[in-house]
Design a protein around this motif. Sequence first.
Motif, PDB file in Angstrom:
ATOM      1  N   LEU A   3       0.847  -1.185   0.000  1.00  0.00           N
ATOM      2  CA  LEU A   3       0.000   0.000   0.000  1.00  0.00           C
ATOM      3  C   LEU A   3       0.884   1.238   0.000  1.00  0.00           C
ATOM      4  O   LEU A   3       1.726   1.404   0.893  1.00  0.00           O
ATOM      5  N   PHE A   4       0.707   2.101  -0.984  1.00  0.00           N
ATOM      6  CA  PHE A   4       1.542   3.283  -1.144  1.00  0.00           C
ATOM      7  C   PHE A   4       0.787   4.527  -0.666  1.00  0.00           C
ATOM      8  O   PHE A   4      -0.257   4.875  -1.233  1.00  0.00           O
ATOM      9  N   MET A   5       1.342   5.208   0.351  1.00  0.00           N
ATOM     10  CA  MET A   5       0.736   6.420   0.894  1.00  0.00           C
ATOM     11  C   MET A   5       1.406   7.665   0.329  1.00  0.00           C
ATOM     12  O   MET A   5       2.624   7.690   0.132  1.00  0.00           O
ATOM     13  N   LYS A   6       0.614   8.702   0.095  1.00  0.00           N
ATOM     14  CA  LYS A   6       1.173   9.967  -0.362  1.00  0.00           C
ATOM     15  C   LYS A   6       1.717  10.780   0.809  1.00  0.00           C
ATOM     16  O   LYS A   6       1.165  10.754   1.908  1.00  0.00           O
ATOM     17  N   GLY A   7       2.795  11.501   0.527  1.00  0.00           N
ATOM     18  CA  GLY A   7       3.438  12.351   1.518  1.00  0.00           C
ATOM     19  C   GLY A   7       4.809  11.844   1.896  1.00  0.00           C
ATOM     20  O   GLY A   7       4.944  10.705   2.361  1.00  0.00           O
ATOM     21  N   CYS A   8       5.841  12.670   1.688  1.00  0.00           N
ATOM     22  CA  CYS A   8       7.199  12.291   2.064  1.00  0.00           C
ATOM     23  C   CYS A   8       7.977  13.546   2.445  1.00  0.00           C
ATOM     24  O   CYS A   8       7.893  14.564   1.751  1.00  0.00           O
ATOM     25  N   PRO A   9       8.766  13.497   3.535  1.00  0.00           N
ATOM     26  CA  PRO A   9       9.550  14.667   3.930  1.00  0.00           C
ATOM     27  C   PRO A   9      10.852  14.810   3.149  1.00  0.00           C
ATOM     28  O   PRO A   9      11.519  15.834   3.256  1.00  0.00           O
ATOM     29  N   LEU A  10      11.229  13.787   2.390  1.00  0.00           N
ATOM     30  CA  LEU A  10      12.450  13.836   1.599  1.00  0.00           C
ATOM     31  C   LEU A  10      12.127  14.172   0.143  1.00  0.00           C
ATOM     32  O   LEU A  10      11.002  13.945  -0.319  1.00  0.00           O
ATOM     33  N   ARG A  11      13.148  14.676  -0.552  1.00  0.00           N
ATOM     34  CA  ARG A  11      13.022  14.977  -1.971  1.00  0.00           C
ATOM     35  C   ARG A  11      14.238  14.399  -2.693  1.00  0.00           C
ATOM     36  O   ARG A  11      15.060  15.120  -3.257  1.00  0.00           O
ATOM     37  N   CYS A  12      14.358  13.083  -2.677  1.00  0.00           N
ATOM     38  CA  CYS A  12      15.519  12.425  -3.280  1.00  0.00           C
ATOM     39  C   CYS A  12      15.545  12.693  -4.781  1.00  0.00           C
ATOM     40  O   CYS A  12      14.530  12.501  -5.464  1.00  0.00           O
ATOM     41  N   VAL A  13      16.683  13.112  -5.283  1.00  0.00           N
ATOM     42  CA  VAL A  13      16.801  13.462  -6.697  1.00  0.00           C
ATOM     43  C   VAL A  13      16.425  12.279  -7.581  1.00  0.00           C
ATOM     44  O   VAL A  13      15.821  12.443  -8.639  1.00  0.00           O
ATOM     45  N   TRP A  14      16.762  11.063  -7.153  1.00  0.00           N
ATOM     46  CA  TRP A  14      16.550   9.864  -7.953  1.00  0.00           C
ATOM     47  C   TRP A  14      15.207   9.192  -7.687  1.00  0.00           C
ATOM     48  O   TRP A  14      14.934   8.119  -8.214  1.00  0.00           O
ATOM     49  N   CYS A  15      14.361   9.771  -6.875  1.00  0.00           N
ATOM     50  CA  CYS A  15      13.132   9.120  -6.408  1.00  0.00           C
ATOM     51  C   CYS A  15      12.331   8.530  -7.571  1.00  0.00           C
ATOM     52  O   CYS A  15      12.084   9.198  -8.568  1.00  0.00           O
TER      53      CYS A  15
ATOM     54  N   SER B 286       4.575  10.602  -4.867  1.00  0.00           N
ATOM     55  CA  SER B 286       4.312  10.388  -3.444  1.00  0.00           C
ATOM     56  C   SER B 286       4.712  11.580  -2.590  1.00  0.00           C
ATOM     57  O   SER B 286       4.382  11.618  -1.403  1.00  0.00           O
ATOM     58  N   TRP B 287       5.426  12.545  -3.133  1.00  0.00           N
ATOM     59  CA  TRP B 287       5.950  13.634  -2.310  1.00  0.00           C
ATOM     60  C   TRP B 287       4.834  14.441  -1.651  1.00  0.00           C
ATOM     61  O   TRP B 287       4.852  14.686  -0.458  1.00  0.00           O
ATOM     62  N   SER B 288       3.886  14.887  -2.432  1.00  0.00           N
ATOM     63  CA  SER B 288       2.801  15.718  -1.923  1.00  0.00           C
ATOM     64  C   SER B 288       1.768  14.864  -1.193  1.00  0.00           C
ATOM     65  O   SER B 288       1.490  13.728  -1.591  1.00  0.00           O
ATOM     66  N   THR B 289       1.189  15.426  -0.149  1.00  0.00           N
ATOM     67  CA  THR B 289       0.109  14.737   0.558  1.00  0.00           C
ATOM     68  C   THR B 289      -1.241  14.938  -0.133  1.00  0.00           C
ATOM     69  O   THR B 289      -2.219  14.306   0.243  1.00  0.00           O
ATOM     70  N   GLU B 290      -1.269  15.800  -1.136  1.00  0.00           N
ATOM     71  CA  GLU B 290      -2.526  16.149  -1.810  1.00  0.00           C
ATOM     72  C   GLU B 290      -2.714  15.343  -3.095  1.00  0.00           C
ATOM     73  O   GLU B 290      -1.747  14.822  -3.660  1.00  0.00           O
TER      74      GLU B 290
END
Length: 311
Positions: A24-36, A41-45
């Motif tokens: 299960l993949f949740m939205k929202g992440c405090p990191l911004r890995c260049v290679w992500c 998933s970064w935004s919670t919206e």
Amino acid sequence: MKIPLIFDIKRYAINDGPGIRTTLFMKGCPLRCVWCHNPESWSTEPQLLYKRGKCIGCQSCVEACPAQALKLTAQGIQPTANACTLCGRCTDECPTTALEMCGREWPMDALMAEVEKERSVMEDSGGGVTLCGGEPLMHPAFTLQLLRELGRRGFHRTVDTTLYAKADVVAAIAGECELLLVDLKLMNSEKHRQYTGVGNELILQNIRMLAQAGRAFLIRIPLITGINADDENMELTARFLSTLHSPLSTLHSLPPTVHLLPYHDMGRDKHRRMWSTYNPDGLSMSAPTEAEQQHCQALLERHGLHVVIGG
């Protein structure tokens, strides 16, 4: 309690913990890995995503948008200067599903119904359910509720995490799952901040805490030539991990298992779908050769670590 958005449910996953799993993949992440590879998933919206290859240029989405936030160009559908209100009308009208809304709320009963569909496969393979993201620890109340419900139903529970969270959150989550998959990207905190947007002090502290508490965890390192596959970072990583102990080891005195995950640029296409730019600063990144992977494996193993390439 705010319910986080789920942006994907991956069935028959074989690289997210033991056995065959539902992730299960949740939205929202405090990191911004260049290679992500999951930048959605970064935004919670919720976010609007666009697959140009499926677009037929019919402009149904343009005509349906009440905010006039879309336009048809030679490069396909593009956002205008007007802000999207995320009403979803464009996705409803798109005849080829070239546009889709990423992220939706799942009531617990509905989410469990989805998980239960694959119960027999998971049980027969020794698998279970993995919470991923994004970062599940950004949503501690919901994540704990979800883990407890999964536990009540008898599922093996794994959490894939950066461990970039307060210690009490990490401790609470670790107490409600059977396994943590911990991302460890770089040992130098300034470089970690350069490539991910945050320092690594909190992450390292939490890894030590898990080891001291006897929690079951695996270390996963995204192996990237030009970022962290150099001897200096591998040596520092090995020295740090070799001081820890994991209850997953056959002998509890052994350090934790390490998985080296060779870099891929799956995130490039996802950024295009988000109308954003992958690696905007043009940082040098590439997949490690097989020889480089084996070299890193050997370096880590010299410190007594059990190292697996992939997985």
